[in-house]
Motif scaffolding. Structure first.
Motif, short mmCIF file in Angstrom:
data_model
loop_
_atom_site.label_atom_id
_atom_site.label_comp_id
_atom_site.label_asym_id
_atom_site.label_seq_id
_atom_site.Cartn_x
_atom_site.Cartn_y
_atom_site.Cartn_z
N TRP A 107 35.32 -10.50 -12.05
CA TRP A 107 34.36 -10.15 -13.05
C TRP A 107 33.44 -11.60 -13.36
O TRP A 107 34.07 -12.64 -13.27
N GLU B 25 22.68 -12.96 -7.84
CA GLU B 25 22.43 -11.84 -7.18
C GLU B 25 21.75 -11.59 -5.95
O GLU B 25 22.06 -10.84 -5.11
N PHE C 27 34.59 0.69 -8.21
CA PHE C 27 33.26 -0.47 -8.09
C PHE C 27 31.99 0.33 -7.20
O PHE C 27 32.42 0.90 -6.05
N LYS D 217 29.38 -3.37 -9.17
CA LYS D 217 29.40 -3.22 -10.52
C LYS D 217 30.62 -2.12 -11.01
O LYS D 217 30.93 -1.22 -10.36
N ASP D 218 31.23 -2.45 -12.16
CA ASP D 218 32.57 -1.48 -12.55
C ASP D 218 32.06 -0.55 -13.35
O ASP D 218 30.96 -0.27 -13.38
N GLN E 72 28.64 -0.32 -5.10
CA GLN E 72 28.01 -1.52 -4.46
C GLN E 72 26.55 -1.23 -4.21
O GLN E 72 26.18 0.19 -4.42
N GLY F 107 29.58 -1.07 -15.91
CA GLY F 107 28.22 -1.49 -15.59
C GLY F 107 28.34 -3.23 -15.47
O GLY F 107 27.45 -3.89 -15.36
N ASN F 108 29.60 -3.86 -15.51
CA ASN F 108 29.81 -4.98 -15.35
C ASN F 108 29.78 -5.71 -14.05
O ASN F 108 30.41 -4.90 -13.17
N PRO F 109 29.06 -6.99 -13.68
CA PRO F 109 29.00 -7.26 -12.23
C PRO F 109 30.33 -8.00 -11.98
O PRO F 109 31.10 -8.51 -12.81
#
Length: 545
Positions: A484, A497, A440, A506-507, A442, A510-512
């Protein structure tokens, strides 16, 4: 698709495929059995894990340096060989619980599984977890009770434990005669014959066959054991449920074999069972025009359909350290692979050429000329393929994915040499993409690592050092869990956000992700933002809205 006749040659070749994985608790003998299956299949000439470590001829499925040092499997290997007119695809899986995500991915690519049980220890924790994974897809299970040449538990007690703990019916196919130093062989209940045990054979042990349980030769050879054998068989035939092919294929019943993998005893019966009973490649559910995310529009992809399709279930970097390569392991679900063919990369929405695909035998690789449903091919990957990606001959399919689980442990990587930051970032990105660990990022570029077990961190640290020349220290991070995120609209996303900037990462896709400091922190945030979705899992290859 159902109204279109399937190509006869393709149907014939698909019917010859058997694709299975081996599951077990650590130290039950899984890697040894893998090698002995290869030995009996003629894929190798000398089994190497136990008796031939110093021989240059040995082949083993544990190829990574850290595996050799620790004596455990932490990656998944794919091996293909021919046996009795069939093409066998054998997928070896990590036995250690810290690598359960990798095992889960592999088990989505198989049509059957062989479960190895240590006869002295019985059902163990990791076996329970792995069988639960198989049960999600009703995967047929063949059971091999190993190490009968040692002092082990009473056979009926073992079967009762398997049935009660694993919730699956047992149908003994072979039955042991004695155990430990008095292990004499097995009686085959379906074929009414005794296979005599001979220890210490290096190449293969056909064993002496004795026909019939009432044969007087048994009284001469095994005067102390034959009485109990006959009593046991009478009890089994009177009280045990007979083997049912239908129940086996439905995942409700497991045929049980007894033997000693290290002595090559009982291995041939496992191979024969796979040929005779294990299913050929099965239809697969795929999302249509949805990259596998939606359940609303799906269809069954039949293995003998002419159009090519399949999915990536694993990515492995640096299998060949000399070439710094990355290989995407790809399960063919339909059609036929031919070298140089053009396919559609569904997630990316573009075409790509499949050339020089590989097939594997432990750490050896051979160019694949032809492949059909059930086969596993290795595709050279320069970052374009991710776990869960689908390749087709035009149709926008997405095979149902396999989930990322929320990590249970979190660490931050700190460099001993700050000048190596680019190498660290590249290494973690690639290790994250191949699924060795979850990564991830940050705000500010900080990289956090998430794992199911502590050993994952140790393996990643070793691989960073060996493969990327990066010496890093892993320090515990102040994170309790990850979730997620999905948002109902852009306004909610921006507001969330802005307020939670320090808690969002983000993984690799690109997922939050929300990184909660505690369970209380997570609950409070969820109550405050009821319209935001907090998800403990997501599917591989899935980009969240």
């Amino acid at each position: 698709m159902a109204d279109i006749p399937y190509p006869p040659e393709l149907m014939r070749d698909v019917a010859k495929r058997r694709t299975f994985g081996i599951i077990s608790h650590p130290d039950a003998g899984k890697t040894t059995l893998t090698e002995k299956l290869l030995l009996f299949g003629g894929a190798i000439q000398l089994a190497g894990t136990v008796k031939a470590r110093k021989s240059a001829r040995h082949a083993t499925s544990d190829w990574m340096e850290v595996e050799k040092q620790r004596g455990i499997s932490v990656t998944s290997s794919v091996m293909q060989f021919e046996y009795q007119g069939h093409t066998i695809n054998l997928l070896d899986t990590p036995g250690h619980q810290d690598f359960s995500e990798d095992t889960y991915r592999v088990l989505t690519a198989v049509d059957a599984a062989v479960m190895v049980i240590d006869a002295a220890k019985g059902v163990e924790a990791q076996t329970i977890k792995l069988l639960e994974v198989c049960r999600l897809r009703n995967t047929p299970i063949i059971t091999f009770v190993n190490k009968m040449d040692r002092e082990v538990r009473e056979t009926f007690d073992l079967l009762q434990e398997i049935e009660e703990v694993l919730k699956i019916d047992c149908a003994p196919i072979t039955w042991p005669i004695g155990m430990g130093k008095t292990f004499r062989g097995v009686y085959h209940l379906l074929e009414d014959r005794v296979l005599r045990f001979t220890a210490g054979e290096e190449k293969r042990s056909e064993g002496e066959l004795i026909k019939g349980i009432v044969n007087a030769q048994l009284d001469e050879l095994f005067p102390l054991e034959v009485g109990k054998l006959r009593d046991d068989v009478d009890l089994i035939q009177g009280a045990s449920t007979p083997f049912s092919l239908g129940d086996f294929l439905a995942g409700k019943q497991t045929p049980v074999f007894f033997g000693s993998g290290i002595n090559n005893f009982g291995v041939q019966e496992i191979l024969q069972a796979l040929i005779d009973w294990a299913p050929p490649p099965q239809p697969r559910v795929a999302g249509v025009n949805s990259a596998g995310v939606s359940d609303s529009d799906t269809r069954l992809v039949q293995p003998a359909e002419a159009p090519f399709s399949g999915f990536v279930f694993k990515i492995q970097a640096n299998m060949d350290p000399k070439h710094r390569d990355r290989i995407a392991f790809f399960r063919i679900c339909s059609g036929r692979y031919t070298s140089g063919m053009k396919v559609k990369h569904v997630r990316a929405g573009r075409d790509m050429k499949l050339a020089n695909a590989l097939t594997f035998m432990a750490n050896e690789r051979v160019l694949m000329e032809d492949g059909v449903a059930g086969d596993i091919i290795g595709i050279h990957n320069h970052g374009q393929l991710h776990i869960g990606d689908t390749l087709t001959e035009g149709e926008s399919l997405g095979f149902k994915g396999i989930p990322y689980f929320s990590p249970e442990l979190f660490s931050a990587a700190r460099l001993r040499d700050p000048l190596k930051s680019k190498q660290l970032q590249k290494g973690l990105q690639e290790l994250g993409e191949e699924g060795a660990i979850q990564v991830f990022e940050q705000e500010g570029g900080n990289m956090l690592l998430g794992a199911v077990g502590q050993l994952q961190f140790e393996v990643v640290a070793q691989r960073l050092k060996d493969e990327y020349k990066v010496d890093a220290i892993f320090e515990s991070a102040d994170i309790h869990t990850a979730r997620w995120l999905t948002f109902p609209d852009d306004v909610t996303r921006r507001n969330f956000e802005r307020e939670q900037a320090m808690r969002i990462g983000k993984d690799v896709d690109g997922n939050p992700v929300y990184l909660a400091s505690s369970r209380y922190n997570l609950e409070v945030t969820m109550e405050k933002w009821p319209k935001v979705g907090f998800h403990a899992t997501r599917e591989h290859g899935q980009v969240l809205a």
